[in-house]
Motif scaffolding. Structure first.
Motif, PDB file in Angstrom:
ATOM      1  N   ALA A 198       0.833  -1.199   0.000  1.00  0.00           N
ATOM      2  CA  ALA A 198       0.000   0.000   0.000  1.00  0.00           C
ATOM      3  C   ALA A 198       0.870   1.253   0.000  1.00  0.00           C
ATOM      4  O   ALA A 198       1.993   1.252   0.515  1.00  0.00           O
ATOM      5  N   LEU A 199       0.338   2.319  -0.570  1.00  0.00           N
ATOM      6  CA  LEU A 199       1.051   3.589  -0.609  1.00  0.00           C
ATOM      7  C   LEU A 199       1.196   4.130   0.816  1.00  0.00           C
ATOM      8  O   LEU A 199       0.229   4.150   1.582  1.00  0.00           O
ATOM      9  N   HIS A 200       2.411   4.527   1.189  1.00  0.00           N
ATOM     10  CA  HIS A 200       2.648   5.059   2.528  1.00  0.00           C
ATOM     11  C   HIS A 200       1.882   6.375   2.707  1.00  0.00           C
ATOM     12  O   HIS A 200       1.774   7.168   1.761  1.00  0.00           O
ATOM     13  N   PRO A 201       1.319   6.625   3.910  1.00  0.00           N
ATOM     14  CA  PRO A 201       0.572   7.875   4.117  1.00  0.00           C
ATOM     15  C   PRO A 201       1.368   9.124   3.749  1.00  0.00           C
ATOM     16  O   PRO A 201       0.800  10.073   3.193  1.00  0.00           O
ATOM     17  N   ALA A 202       2.664   9.144   4.039  1.00  0.00           N
ATOM     18  CA  ALA A 202       3.464  10.321   3.683  1.00  0.00           C
ATOM     19  C   ALA A 202       3.528  10.507   2.171  1.00  0.00           C
ATOM     20  O   ALA A 202       3.475  11.638   1.662  1.00  0.00           O
ATOM     21  N   ASP A 203       3.630   9.389   1.424  1.00  0.00           N
ATOM     22  CA  ASP A 203       3.643   9.481  -0.038  1.00  0.00           C
ATOM     23  C   ASP A 203       2.280   9.906  -0.565  1.00  0.00           C
ATOM     24  O   ASP A 203       2.177  10.670  -1.537  1.00  0.00           O
ATOM     25  N   GLU A 204       1.214   9.387   0.078  1.00  0.00           N
ATOM     26  CA  GLU A 204      -0.133   9.827  -0.299  1.00  0.00           C
ATOM     27  C   GLU A 204      -0.257  11.339  -0.167  1.00  0.00           C
ATOM     28  O   GLU A 204      -0.777  12.023  -1.056  1.00  0.00           O
ATOM     29  N   ILE A 205       0.192  11.867   0.968  1.00  0.00           N
ATOM     30  CA  ILE A 205       0.073  13.307   1.222  1.00  0.00           C
ATOM     31  C   ILE A 205       0.783  14.091   0.129  1.00  0.00           C
ATOM     32  O   ILE A 205       0.239  15.064  -0.433  1.00  0.00           O
ATOM     33  N   ARG A 206       1.996  13.681  -0.203  1.00  0.00           N
ATOM     34  CA  ARG A 206       2.773  14.399  -1.224  1.00  0.00           C
ATOM     35  C   ARG A 206       2.116  14.288  -2.597  1.00  0.00           C
ATOM     36  O   ARG A 206       2.013  15.274  -3.335  1.00  0.00           O
ATOM     37  N   GLU A 207       1.658  13.065  -2.955  1.00  0.00           N
ATOM     38  CA  GLU A 207       1.043  12.872  -4.274  1.00  0.00           C
ATOM     39  C   GLU A 207      -0.258  13.662  -4.388  1.00  0.00           C
ATOM     40  O   GLU A 207      -0.503  14.338  -5.394  1.00  0.00           O
ATOM     41  N   TYR A 208      -1.099  13.582  -3.375  1.00  0.00           N
ATOM     42  CA  TYR A 208      -2.370  14.298  -3.419  1.00  0.00           C
ATOM     43  C   TYR A 208      -2.122  15.807  -3.487  1.00  0.00           C
ATOM     44  O   TYR A 208      -2.810  16.548  -4.212  1.00  0.00           O
ATOM     45  N   ALA A 209      -1.148  16.282  -2.699  1.00  0.00           N
ATOM     46  CA  ALA A 209      -0.855  17.709  -2.692  1.00  0.00           C
ATOM     47  C   ALA A 209      -0.352  18.173  -4.047  1.00  0.00           C
ATOM     48  O   ALA A 209      -0.695  19.276  -4.523  1.00  0.00           O
ATOM     49  N   ALA A 210       0.491  17.352  -4.707  1.00  0.00           N
ATOM     50  CA  ALA A 210       1.005  17.728  -6.027  1.00  0.00           C
ATOM     51  C   ALA A 210      -0.131  17.831  -7.036  1.00  0.00           C
ATOM     52  O   ALA A 210      -0.178  18.776  -7.855  1.00  0.00           O
ATOM     53  N   LEU A 211      -1.059  16.877  -6.995  1.00  0.00           N
ATOM     54  CA  LEU A 211      -2.199  16.923  -7.908  1.00  0.00           C
ATOM     55  C   LEU A 211      -3.094  18.124  -7.616  1.00  0.00           C
ATOM     56  O   LEU A 211      -3.559  18.818  -8.539  1.00  0.00           O
ATOM     57  N   ALA A 212      -3.345  18.366  -6.324  1.00  0.00           N
ATOM     58  CA  ALA A 212      -4.177  19.511  -5.954  1.00  0.00           C
ATOM     59  C   ALA A 212      -3.520  20.813  -6.408  1.00  0.00           C
ATOM     60  O   ALA A 212      -4.204  21.752  -6.813  1.00  0.00           O
ATOM     61  N   GLY A 213      -2.187  20.851  -6.327  1.00  0.00           N
ATOM     62  CA  GLY A 213      -1.473  22.038  -6.780  1.00  0.00           C
ATOM     63  C   GLY A 213      -1.616  22.286  -8.265  1.00  0.00           C
ATOM     64  O   GLY A 213      -1.457  23.427  -8.737  1.00  0.00           O
ATOM     65  N   ARG A 214      -1.907  21.229  -9.020  1.00  0.00           N
ATOM     66  CA  ARG A 214      -2.104  21.382 -10.466  1.00  0.00           C
ATOM     67  C   ARG A 214      -3.567  21.585 -10.818  1.00  0.00           C
ATOM     68  O   ARG A 214      -3.947  21.543 -11.991  1.00  0.00           O
ATOM     69  N   GLY A 215      -4.396  21.768  -9.784  1.00  0.00           N
ATOM     70  CA  GLY A 215      -5.798  22.089 -10.029  1.00  0.00           C
ATOM     71  C   GLY A 215      -6.733  20.908 -10.036  1.00  0.00           C
ATOM     72  O   GLY A 215      -7.917  21.050 -10.343  1.00  0.00           O
ATOM     73  N   VAL A 216      -6.248  19.713  -9.704  1.00  0.00           N
ATOM     74  CA  VAL A 216      -7.113  18.536  -9.672  1.00  0.00           C
ATOM     75  C   VAL A 216      -7.918  18.565  -8.368  1.00  0.00           C
ATOM     76  O   VAL A 216      -7.344  18.703  -7.282  1.00  0.00           O
ATOM     77  N   VAL A 217      -9.235  18.445  -8.484  1.00  0.00           N
ATOM     78  CA  VAL A 217     -10.084  18.532  -7.300  1.00  0.00           C
ATOM     79  C   VAL A 217     -10.047  17.213  -6.537  1.00  0.00           C
ATOM     80  O   VAL A 217      -9.659  16.161  -7.061  1.00  0.00           O
ATOM     81  N   ALA A 218     -10.492  17.273  -5.276  1.00  0.00           N
ATOM     82  CA  ALA A 218     -10.405  16.108  -4.394  1.00  0.00           C
ATOM     83  C   ALA A 218     -11.180  14.920  -4.953  1.00  0.00           C
ATOM     84  O   ALA A 218     -10.733  13.767  -4.840  1.00  0.00           O
ATOM     85  N   ALA A 219     -12.349  15.167  -5.546  1.00  0.00           N
ATOM     86  CA  ALA A 219     -13.158  14.069  -6.073  1.00  0.00           C
ATOM     87  C   ALA A 219     -12.420  13.322  -7.179  1.00  0.00           C
ATOM     88  O   ALA A 219     -12.482  12.084  -7.271  1.00  0.00           O
ATOM     89  N   GLU A 220     -11.727  14.065  -8.039  1.00  0.00           N
ATOM     90  CA  GLU A 220     -10.976  13.418  -9.122  1.00  0.00           C
ATOM     91  C   GLU A 220      -9.763  12.667  -8.583  1.00  0.00           C
ATOM     92  O   GLU A 220      -9.414  11.587  -9.094  1.00  0.00           O
ATOM     93  N   ILE A 221      -9.117  13.217  -7.562  1.00  0.00           N
ATOM     94  CA  ILE A 221      -7.988  12.513  -6.947  1.00  0.00           C
ATOM     95  C   ILE A 221      -8.486  11.209  -6.330  1.00  0.00           C
ATOM     96  O   ILE A 221      -7.838  10.159  -6.434  1.00  0.00           O
ATOM     97  N   ALA A 222      -9.644  11.255  -5.700  1.00  0.00           N
ATOM     98  CA  ALA A 222     -10.210  10.063  -5.061  1.00  0.00           C
ATOM     99  C   ALA A 222     -10.458   8.966  -6.085  1.00  0.00           C
ATOM    100  O   ALA A 222     -10.159   7.792  -5.860  1.00  0.00           O
ATOM    101  N   ILE A 223     -10.990   9.351  -7.247  1.00  0.00           N
ATOM    102  CA  ILE A 223     -11.260   8.366  -8.297  1.00  0.00           C
ATOM    103  C   ILE A 223      -9.957   7.777  -8.820  1.00  0.00           C
ATOM    104  O   ILE A 223      -9.822   6.561  -9.008  1.00  0.00           O
TER     105      ILE A 223
END
Length: 610
Positions: A110-135
């Motif tokens: 499984a993806l480590h929580p710290a890696d999740e945080i960084r990956e999600y933050a990078a996507l959010a920084g590029r304008g990807v909304v939370a719902a799309e990240i979840a999918i």
């Protein structure tokens, strides 16, 4: 046995979903339906990224050994023609299929929580909304939002999380602190030490006050913030912290003063005083008012009494409407009565805030300077206080004697406690934890708790309670670390014995009921350490007291010859006779004491003191 598998022998075929089923080789026996729904949305949005793998059976159907969750998600997408048939890698034999099942399901990380945080933050920084990240990651929106709340954590905190030096819950606590230097200092303390969230919050917000504190509840967050107070909200637990305790205390004191004065003015009391603690100790109340007035009970007419009883009975059955409930409250208030105008004019109130943040009032306190006027007005009964004064004047014990006897009882309790170390340690924990309230069980101070009367005769304590502890030659300048090391090397038995004797020597229970419980548990026996003598007691009370004591111990009537002969003795002779009675078995034998009288002599204590 070496594995000899040829991956090229496997066939990749597009197979209708209707021909697929989850093979028994698939190890996942428990299915998270919510997770399947999330995965289906992921496949609908992004397609089937990873193919299924299975084995064809004799009927031409294919059992999926790797990808059971994906198959279940595909079955939910029957309305989408894109997924009517999907690629499946078909194993050449059962042995290969079994190995694929094990590899697919047991080597997945499984993806480590710290890696999740960084990956999600990078996507959010590029304008990807939370719902799309979840999918995209096959998780819920709430999961993504929780991780994004941690995206602003300092890099060292995320690094410590990635290195598993702190837990995810611990990392979340660092969102409370906006002081980077302080946060990093706490991080160094917490690395690898398993601090729980509550401890970390205290370290990160040492001066902050929770919004559940009585002061914050009384003032209100809005008023606190209007006064310039800052707050911090826990992004995960929903807790709110007041970061400026000085501002909160100032707001609390101001509002309490205003509320107290408003109540005094509204009710007409002669004076008002505020108290900033959450309860009013008896000692404080006694110091504030020489006496207390009580509300005058109300009276109901026969008709009102009958109506009140009927409504109260129905209230028990919860059968009242709003109007009837209001009527019951009104009748109850009439019955409770209240302070009269004359009482209010001579008494005052103390106003404070309870643990729940609600305003509380101690009413009807009469100060010493108003007491005479209250007595003259008939609000206080002089006879009651006169009786108290007469009772005090009749006491046969001087203050010094009473203190000596109290010290003896205290020493007896301490000596009894020496026999029960677990009781002592439990009681210490009880007091130190704050559960004892305003009372105390130990004299937690540097000075010695007195346990020896001013006269030594007739009193003998365990030496552990009287011997002084060894002290360094120079108490100001010595190697305390070396001294402590040497102390520990004496062994656990010695250190526990030292703890026991010093804690027992500090035992000073102020609450009467708690003291009685300790005495019962420890088996306190005052007569085991104290025996009445002419010096320590008998010579310090009146001759009449000694006459009564002689008759009590020997079960004599006042007119009995032994009683009248004793009464004619000088006081010193009486004290000596009684001392001999208490201390000398031959004296008791000469007097012909029976078993009941012997027991009475052995157990007697001054009732005025014990």
């Amino acid at each position: 046995m070496a594995l000899d598998q040829n991956p090229t022998a496997a066939i990749l075929a597009t197979v209708p979903v209707a021909r697929l089923y989850v093979h028994p080789f698939n190890p996942r026996s428990e299915i998270d339906e919510a997770g399947i729904v999330t995965l289906a949305e992921n496949i609908r949005a992004l397609g089937l990224i990873q193919n299924l793998a299975g084995i064809q059976d004799d009927d031409g159907r294919i059992g999926i050994v790797a990808g059971g969750r994906r198959l279940r998600a595909l079955e939910r997408l029957g309305d989408d023609p894109r997924f009517a048939a999907v690629p499946v890698r078909i194993a050449p034999d059962l042995a290969t299929a079994r190995l694929w099942a094990a590899s697919e399901n047991h080597l997945r990380v499984a993806l480590h929580p710290a890696d999740e945080i960084r990956e999600y933050a990078a996507l959010a920084g590029r304008g990807v909304v939370a719902a799309e990240i979840a999918i995209a990651f096959g998780v819920t929106d709430a999961h993504v939002r929780r991780r994004l709340k941690l995206a602003g954590l300092p890099a060292p905190v995320l690094a410590a999380l990635r290195a598993d030096e702190i837990s995810l819950g611990a990392a979340a606590c660092f969102t409370l602190c906006d002081d980077l230097d302080h946060a990093l200092g706490v991080l160094e303390q917490a690395r690898g030490r398993g601090f729980d969230a509550q401890r970390l919050r205290r370290l990160l917000k040492p001066a902050a006050i929770r919004d559940t504190d009585r002061r914050a509840r009384f003032v209100g967050l809005e008023a606190y913030q209007q006064a310039g107070g800052r707050i911090t909200r826990d992004l995960f637990e929903g807790e709110v912290y007041c970061d400026d305790p000085e501002i909160l205390d100032a707001c609390f004191a101001e509002k309490l003063t205003e509320a107290a004065e408003a109540r005094r003015a509204a009710e007409g009391w002669k004076w008002v005083r505020t108290f900033e603690e959450p309860y009013l100790p008896y000692e404080e109340s006694r110091a504030l008012g020489a006496a207390r007035l009580y509300p005058v009970p109300g009276e109901l007419s026969p008709e009102q009494t009958e109506r009140y009883a009927a409504l109260a009975e129905r209230a028990e059955a919860e059968d009242l409407d709003a109007d009837e409930a209001a009527e019951l409250d009104w009748l109850g208030a009439l019955l409770d009565g209240g302070f009269t105008a004359e009482q209010v004019a001579l008494a005052g109130i103390v106003v404070y805030v309870g643990h729940d943040g609600a305003l509380r009032t101690e009413a009807g306190l009469v100060r010493a300077e108003d007491r005479a006027e209250a007595e003259a007005a008939g609000l206080l009964a002089p006879s009651r206080h006169a009786d108290d004064a007469r009772t005090k004047s009749k006491s046969p014990l001087s203050a010094a004697l009473a203190e000596d006897l109290a010290r003896g009882a205290r020493g007896a309790r301490q000596q009894a406690a020496l026999r029960d170390p677990d009781l002592i340690l439990d009681l210490l924990a009880f007091e130190l934890s704050g559960r004892i309230g305003a009372a105390q069980a130990f004299g937690l101070r540097r000075d010695i708790v007195p346990n020896q009367p001013g006269t030594a005769t007739g009193f003998a304590l365990d030496a552990r309670l009287t011997e002084a502890a060894p002290a360094p030659e120079n108490p100001w300048d010595f190697d305390r670390a070396e001294a402590f090391r040497a102390f520990r090397e004496t062994g656990a038995e010695h250190t526990r014995a030292e703890l026991l004797r010093h804690l027992a020597g500090l035992l000073a229970v102020s609450d009467e009921k708690l003291g009685a419980l300790i005495d019962a548990e420890a088996g306190t026996d005052i007569r085991a350490v104290w025996t009445p003598t002419a010096e320590n007691f008998l010579g310090r009370v009146s001759g009449a007291y000694l006459d009564a004591l002689w008759r009590e111990l020997l079960d004599l009537a006042p007119e009995a010859p032994a009683a009248t002969a004793f009464a004619k003795l000088r006081k010193g002779e009486k004290a000596a006779r009684l001392e001999s009675l208490f201390a000398d078995p031959e004296t008791r034998a000469a007097l012909g004491l029976g078993g009941e009288q012997e027991a009475r002599v052995a157990a007697w204590l001054p009732p005025e003191a014990f």
